[in-house]
Design a protein around this motif. Structure first.
Motif, PDB file in Angstrom:
ATOM      1  N   ASP A  87       0.827  -1.208   0.000  1.00 21.26           N
ATOM      2  CA  ASP A  87       0.000   0.000   0.000  1.00 21.26           C
ATOM      3  C   ASP A  87       0.862   1.258   0.000  1.00 21.26           C
ATOM      4  OD1 ASP A  87      -2.537   1.088  -0.262  1.00 21.26           O
ATOM      5  OD2 ASP A  87      -2.669   1.564   1.865  1.00 21.26           O
ATOM      6  N   ASP A  88       1.953   1.215  -0.730  1.00 20.42           N
ATOM      7  CA  ASP A  88       2.838   2.371  -0.874  1.00 20.42           C
ATOM      8  C   ASP A  88       3.341   2.404  -2.314  1.00 20.42           C
ATOM      9  OD1 ASP A  88       4.727   4.348  -0.845  1.00 20.42           O
ATOM     10  OD2 ASP A  88       5.782   3.635   0.936  1.00 20.42           O
ATOM     11  N   LYS A  89       2.592   3.078  -3.175  1.00 21.06           N
ATOM     12  CA  LYS A  89       2.919   3.091  -4.585  1.00 21.06           C
ATOM     13  C   LYS A  89       4.259   3.777  -4.868  1.00 21.06           C
ATOM     14  CE  LYS A  89      -2.008   3.079  -5.708  1.00 21.06           C
ATOM     15  NZ  LYS A  89      -2.423   2.923  -4.298  1.00 21.06           N
ATOM     16  N   VAL A  90       4.605   4.751  -4.043  1.00 21.71           N
ATOM     17  CA  VAL A  90       5.896   5.423  -4.224  1.00 21.71           C
ATOM     18  C   VAL A  90       7.033   4.454  -3.894  1.00 21.71           C
ATOM     19  CG1 VAL A  90       7.369   7.303  -3.438  1.00 21.71           C
ATOM     20  CG2 VAL A  90       4.930   7.713  -3.830  1.00 21.71           C
ATOM     21  N   GLY A  91       6.877   3.706  -2.811  1.00 23.82           N
ATOM     22  CA  GLY A  91       7.874   2.701  -2.470  1.00 23.82           C
ATOM     23  C   GLY A  91       8.029   1.674  -3.577  1.00 23.82           C
ATOM     24  N   GLN A  92       6.922   1.287  -4.195  1.00 25.45           N
ATOM     25  CA  GLN A  92       6.961   0.316  -5.286  1.00 25.45           C
ATOM     26  C   GLN A  92       7.681   0.882  -6.512  1.00 25.45           C
ATOM     27  OE1 GLN A  92       2.914  -1.019  -5.973  1.00 25.45           O
ATOM     28  NE2 GLN A  92       2.624  -1.419  -3.781  1.00 25.45           N
ATOM     29  N   LYS A  93       7.507   2.163  -6.772  1.00 29.56           N
ATOM     30  CA  LYS A  93       8.217   2.808  -7.888  1.00 29.56           C
ATOM     31  C   LYS A  93       9.727   2.657  -7.711  1.00 29.56           C
ATOM     32  CE  LYS A  93       9.811   7.472  -8.830  1.00 29.56           C
ATOM     33  NZ  LYS A  93      10.391   7.332 -10.163  1.00 29.56           N
ATOM     34  N   TYR A  94      10.205   3.004  -6.512  1.00 30.88           N
ATOM     35  CA  TYR A  94      11.647   2.906  -6.261  1.00 30.88           C
ATOM     36  C   TYR A  94      12.125   1.464  -6.375  1.00 30.88           C
ATOM     37  CZ  TYR A  94      11.333   7.672  -4.365  1.00 30.88           C
ATOM     38  OH  TYR A  94      11.125   9.020  -4.196  1.00 30.88           O
ATOM     39  N   LEU A  95      11.348   0.528  -5.816  1.00 31.76           N
ATOM     40  CA  LEU A  95      11.737  -0.881  -5.820  1.00 31.76           C
ATOM     41  C   LEU A  95      11.827  -1.416  -7.249  1.00 31.76           C
ATOM     42  CD1 LEU A  95      12.293  -3.536  -4.287  1.00 31.76           C
ATOM     43  CD2 LEU A  95       9.808  -3.902  -4.223  1.00 31.76           C
ATOM     44  N   MET A  96      10.811  -1.144  -8.050  1.00 34.15           N
ATOM     45  CA  MET A  96      10.786  -1.656  -9.425  1.00 34.15           C
ATOM     46  C   MET A  96      11.907  -1.047 -10.261  1.00 34.15           C
ATOM     47  SD  MET A  96       8.469  -3.916  -9.576  1.00 34.15           S
ATOM     48  CE  MET A  96       7.178  -4.477  -8.488  1.00 34.15           C
ATOM     49  N   GLU A  97      12.157   0.226 -10.073  1.00 35.07           N
ATOM     50  CA  GLU A  97      13.230   0.874 -10.826  1.00 35.07           C
ATOM     51  C   GLU A  97      14.589   0.332 -10.390  1.00 35.07           C
ATOM     52  OE1 GLU A  97      10.989   5.163 -11.677  1.00 35.07           O
ATOM     53  OE2 GLU A  97      12.637   5.062 -10.224  1.00 35.07           O
ATOM     54  N   ALA A  98      14.769   0.115  -9.090  1.00 31.45           N
ATOM     55  CA  ALA A  98      16.047  -0.395  -8.590  1.00 31.45           C
ATOM     56  C   ALA A  98      16.315  -1.810  -9.090  1.00 31.45           C
ATOM     57  CB  ALA A  98      16.057  -0.368  -7.067  1.00 31.45           C
ATOM     58  N   LYS A  99      15.251  -2.590  -9.259  1.00 30.91           N
ATOM     59  CA  LYS A  99      15.395  -3.976  -9.706  1.00 30.91           C
ATOM     60  C   LYS A  99      15.280  -4.115 -11.224  1.00 30.91           C
ATOM     61  CE  LYS A  99      15.958  -6.452  -5.926  1.00 30.91           C
ATOM     62  NZ  LYS A  99      17.095  -7.394  -5.756  1.00 30.91           N
ATOM     63  N   GLY A 100      15.048  -2.995 -11.910  1.00 30.24           N
ATOM     64  CA  GLY A 100      14.960  -3.047 -13.363  1.00 30.24           C
ATOM     65  C   GLY A 100      13.733  -3.767 -13.885  1.00 30.24           C
ATOM     66  N   SER A 101      12.649  -3.731 -13.121  1.00 30.49           N
ATOM     67  CA  SER A 101      11.426  -4.420 -13.537  1.00 30.49           C
ATOM     68  C   SER A 101      10.607  -3.543 -14.483  1.00 30.49           C
ATOM     69  CB  SER A 101      10.585  -4.783 -12.307  1.00 30.49           C
ATOM     70  OG  SER A 101      11.329  -5.609 -11.437  1.00 30.49           O
ATOM     71  N   GLN A 102       9.766  -4.189 -15.279  1.00 26.84           N
ATOM     72  CA  GLN A 102       8.983  -3.491 -16.299  1.00 26.84           C
ATOM     73  C   GLN A 102       7.744  -2.847 -15.674  1.00 26.84           C
ATOM     74  OE1 GLN A 102       9.378  -7.158 -19.088  1.00 26.84           O
ATOM     75  NE2 GLN A 102       8.790  -5.477 -20.415  1.00 26.84           N
ATOM     76  N   GLY A 133      -4.005   3.369  -0.925  1.00 27.46           N
ATOM     77  CA  GLY A 133      -5.341   3.106  -1.448  1.00 27.46           C
ATOM     78  C   GLY A 133      -5.371   1.908  -2.370  1.00 27.46           C
ATOM     79  N   ALA A 134      -6.523   1.231  -2.407  1.00 26.39           N
ATOM     80  CA  ALA A 134      -6.708   0.056  -3.256  1.00 26.39           C
ATOM     81  C   ALA A 134      -8.017   0.181  -4.012  1.00 26.39           C
ATOM     82  CB  ALA A 134      -6.705  -1.213  -2.394  1.00 26.39           C
ATOM     83  N   ILE A 295       1.777  -3.406  -7.234  1.00 28.86           N
ATOM     84  CA  ILE A 295       1.755  -4.735  -6.644  1.00 28.86           C
ATOM     85  C   ILE A 295       1.128  -4.659  -5.254  1.00 28.86           C
ATOM     86  CG2 ILE A 295       3.770  -5.504  -7.937  1.00 28.86           C
ATOM     87  CD1 ILE A 295       5.451  -5.141  -5.420  1.00 28.86           C
ATOM     88  N   SER A 296       0.708  -5.826  -4.756  1.00 32.89           N
ATOM     89  CA  SER A 296       0.095  -5.900  -3.432  1.00 32.89           C
ATOM     90  C   SER A 296       0.370  -7.273  -2.837  1.00 32.89           C
ATOM     91  CB  SER A 296      -1.411  -5.672  -3.536  1.00 32.89           C
ATOM     92  OG  SER A 296      -2.057  -5.944  -2.306  1.00 32.89           O
ATOM     93  N   TYR A 297       0.416  -7.361  -1.507  1.00 34.07           N
ATOM     94  CA  TYR A 297       0.565  -8.683  -0.913  1.00 34.07           C
ATOM     95  C   TYR A 297      -0.793  -9.331  -0.663  1.00 34.07           C
ATOM     96  CZ  TYR A 297      -0.899  -8.898   4.035  1.00 34.07           C
ATOM     97  OH  TYR A 297      -1.629  -8.999   5.193  1.00 34.07           O
ATOM     98  N   GLY A 298      -1.840  -8.539  -0.577  1.00 36.11           N
ATOM     99  CA  GLY A 298      -3.156  -9.072  -0.259  1.00 36.11           C
ATOM    100  C   GLY A 298      -4.099  -9.014  -1.436  1.00 36.11           C
TER     101      GLY A 298
END
Length: 344
Positions: A87-102, A133-134, A295-298
């Motif tokens: 539930d943190d879209k900004v955190g997901q942005k950083y994670l995906m960019e750091a891991k080179g995900s599409q 938010g979801a 992405i989401s865990y739930g």
């Protein structure tokens, strides 16, 4: 071996408990809301808790509890890798960019001047989102610079409410019209116009940042892929009428032929790369290329009972009913047994 489970209605926990009892897996029901939760877990090897992003008490401490237990060498579900970005879209942005995900190209700004400069240089439309938010809550299509500038002023001024009772009521009524909710839910939505929900009372206004994603046109649906324990299943979720949002639409199509191999491969690859116990991916397509939206865990249990089967990581398809909650327990049991081996 003993697994502790925090029991909550309408959560994975109901399925976890049934699976443990059926298979002779020792289980202890615990209450994570109690101050002595650490003591409750002394005779347990693992804790499983399906906490919720919209329950204020869970927001206050669920991640901190799970992180603390994991740091103390207790096995937990969900673990740090799985939930720190939940539930943190900004955190997901950083994670995906750091891991080179599409991922769909995403932009975040912490200074009003930087946001306004970018707005004057970029093209529209763009998708505005709050970091929380979801089900497409707090998501808006921004068609012009004027609209974007207004949002920036609000983001760095009064901010945004996480919950809007009127928007929630309209969405509930839409679901009622398609037969996906009851009239009682609509009545409850009307009452909420006058009385604030517990979530609304405890929610913090979102301000001091602004987040946008590129708008990917020509998508009449998105694809939701859930990966658990090297198994995957999914569905096509249709966008709302006269809208661009599919998440939370409660209109889905299920069929093996609707899920392409490339999307599945990306899902398995990212889940393994990030070491996620469970993850739900939302994909849209840019000229046929799958891009992760978030992405989401739930994810809800019940819609996926309509899935015709699931895939393993080699993309073999297994037709028939399945219960992905059981796979979560299987993971924890394996982790406990592995930890009990000599040298661990």
């Amino acid at each position: 071996m003993k697994i502790a489970i925090h029991k909550r209605d309408n959560s994975y926990s109901e399925e976890w408990i049934k699976y443990c009892e059926k298979n002779g897996i020792p289980v202890k029901i615990v209450d994570c809301y109690q101050s002595d939760i650490i003591a409750q877990l002394e005779d347990c090897d693992a804790l499983m808790w399906h906490f919720h992003h919209a329950i204020p008490k869970d927001i206050l401490f669920a991640k901190q509890l799970m992180y603390s237990l994991e740091a103390a060498d207790k096995i937990v579900f969900p673990d740090f890798n799985t939930i720190w970005h939940f539930d943190d879209k900004v955190g997901q942005k950083y994670l995906m960019e750091a891991k080179g995900s599409q991922m769909v190209p995403s932009y975040v700004f912490y200074f009003k001047s930087d946001a306004l400069k970018w707005i004057n240089e970029t093209e529209f439309p763009k998708v505005f989102k709050l970091r929380v938010g979801a089900s497409s809550q707090n998501v808006k299509l921004v068609n012009s610079r004027k609209e974007a500038i207004q949002l920036v002023r609000q983001a760095f001024g009064s901010g945004f409410k996480q919950y809007n009772a009127w928007i929630s009521l309209k969405e509930t009524y839409r679901k009622y019209k398609i037969g996906d909710t009851k009239l009682l839910d609509v009545i409850k939505g009307i009452v909420r116009l006058a009385y604030r929900t517990e979530f609304e009372k405890f929610s913090v206004d979102q301000k001091g940042y602004i987040y946008f994603q590129n708008f990917i046109p020509n998508n009449t649906s998105d694809t939701r892929i859930v990966v658990v324990d090297n198994k995957a299943f999914g569905a096509k979720r249709l966008v709302r009428k006269k809208d661009f949002r599919a998440s939370g639409s409660h209109m889905a199509l299920y069929g093996k032929e609707l899920i392409d191999e490339t999307t599945l491969k990306i899902s398995f690859d990212v889940a393994n790369k990030l070491q996620l116990q469970i993850v739900a991916f939302d994909f849209v397509y840019d000229n046929g290329i799958p891009l992760i939206v978030e992405i989401s865990y739930g994810t809800s249990i019940y819609p996926y009972k309509s899935c015709p089967g699931y895939w393993d990581s080699d993309l073999n398809f297994y037709e028939g009913e399945f219960n992905f909650c059981n796979w979560m327990v299987d993971q924890i049991v394996r982790q406990v047994k592995q930890k009990e081996l000599p040298g661990h």
